[in-house]
Design an enzyme around this catalytic site. Structure first.
Site, PDB file in Angstrom:
ATOM      1  N   HIS A 109       2.773   0.489  -6.354  1.00 26.24           N
ATOM      2  CA  HIS A 109       2.103   0.623  -7.659  1.00 26.24           C
ATOM      3  C   HIS A 109       3.129   0.533  -8.796  1.00 26.24           C
ATOM      4  CE1 HIS A 109      -1.761   1.423  -6.001  1.00 26.24           C
ATOM      5  NE2 HIS A 109      -1.511   2.656  -5.607  1.00 26.24           N
ATOM      6  N   HIS A 116       3.752   3.513  -0.664  1.00 26.93           N
ATOM      7  CA  HIS A 116       2.506   3.138  -1.335  1.00 26.93           C
ATOM      8  C   HIS A 116       2.658   3.229  -2.859  1.00 26.93           C
ATOM      9  CE1 HIS A 116      -2.020   2.985  -1.537  1.00 26.93           C
ATOM     10  NE2 HIS A 116      -1.759   3.566  -2.695  1.00 26.93           N
ATOM     11  N   GLU A 117       3.200   4.333  -3.315  1.00 28.74           N
ATOM     12  CA  GLU A 117       3.328   4.543  -4.762  1.00 28.74           C
ATOM     13  C   GLU A 117       4.408   3.653  -5.377  1.00 28.74           C
ATOM     14  OE1 GLU A 117       0.909   5.988  -6.128  1.00 28.74           O
ATOM     15  OE2 GLU A 117       0.102   6.932  -4.325  1.00 28.74           O
TER      16      GLU A 117
END
Length: 188
Positions: A94, A90-91
């Site tokens: 980003h 997920h990160e």
């Protein structure tokens, strides 16, 4: 965030920073994490060896990405390998968004919403099995409902986004950002 030197699990559960670091190292060998790291580097974003690190977090969160610092994984709020790998994926999405968009402004609700939509959709955060474990049972439309719910939860932590601004921003960018699957050819 607390500093990452604490190696005692929190009273609320979770794991030690050292155990989380071991799990981060395992996650770096998974195909999706390898793929994302490779595409970050192809995009011109070098990843230092300490780009992803375990820390004990004061806030109730699983992890986060901070421009110029990297990714933190909150050891005291995670318990198993799958959770750690999910946070890393997920990160990394980003980080990829931050790398490829020269003008990404995390204080802009629409920019933040877009990256959250992409991370929620592309990371597998909203896979039906994960949703079932969270207590959300819905046969149709669960994935988009989950992404929307998680985007709003994340934007609630952005001091520049009121609840109304967050919802408006998410709706304004939804179609474009949900359908943007880069660096994947399609949503995994």
């Amino acid at each position: 965030m607390a500093d990452g030197t604490d190696s005692v699990p929190s009273a609320k559960g979770g794991m030690t920073v050292d155990d989380c670091e071991t799990m981060i190292q395992r996650s770096l060998r998974t195909p999706t994490v390898k793929f994302l790291r490779e595409h970050l580097e192809k995009s011109g974003c070098n990843i230092a060896s300490n780009f992803i690190r375990a820390v004990s977090c004061n806030q109730r969160m699983s992890g986060g990405y901070v421009r110029g610092e990297g990714i933190v994984v909150c050891s005291n709020h995670l318990t198993i390998q799958d959770e750690v790998t999910q946070v890393v994926i997920h990160e990394l999405i980003h980080a990829f968004d931050d790398c490829r968009a020269a003008n990404l402004d995390w204080t802009n609700c629409a920019h933040h919403a877009c990256s959250e939509i992409r991370a929620g959709h592309l990371s597998g955060d909203c896979h039906y099995k994960r949703e079932l474990l969270r207590g959300y049972v819905k046969l149709r439309g669960h994935e988009q409902d989950c992404v929307r719910r998680r985007v709003m939860k994340s934007l609630a932590n952005n001091p520049y986004c009121s609840p109304a601004a967050a919802k408006d921003a998410m709706e304004a960018v939804w179609d474009t950002c949900y359908n943007d699957t880069k660096p994947f050819h399609r949503a995994p």
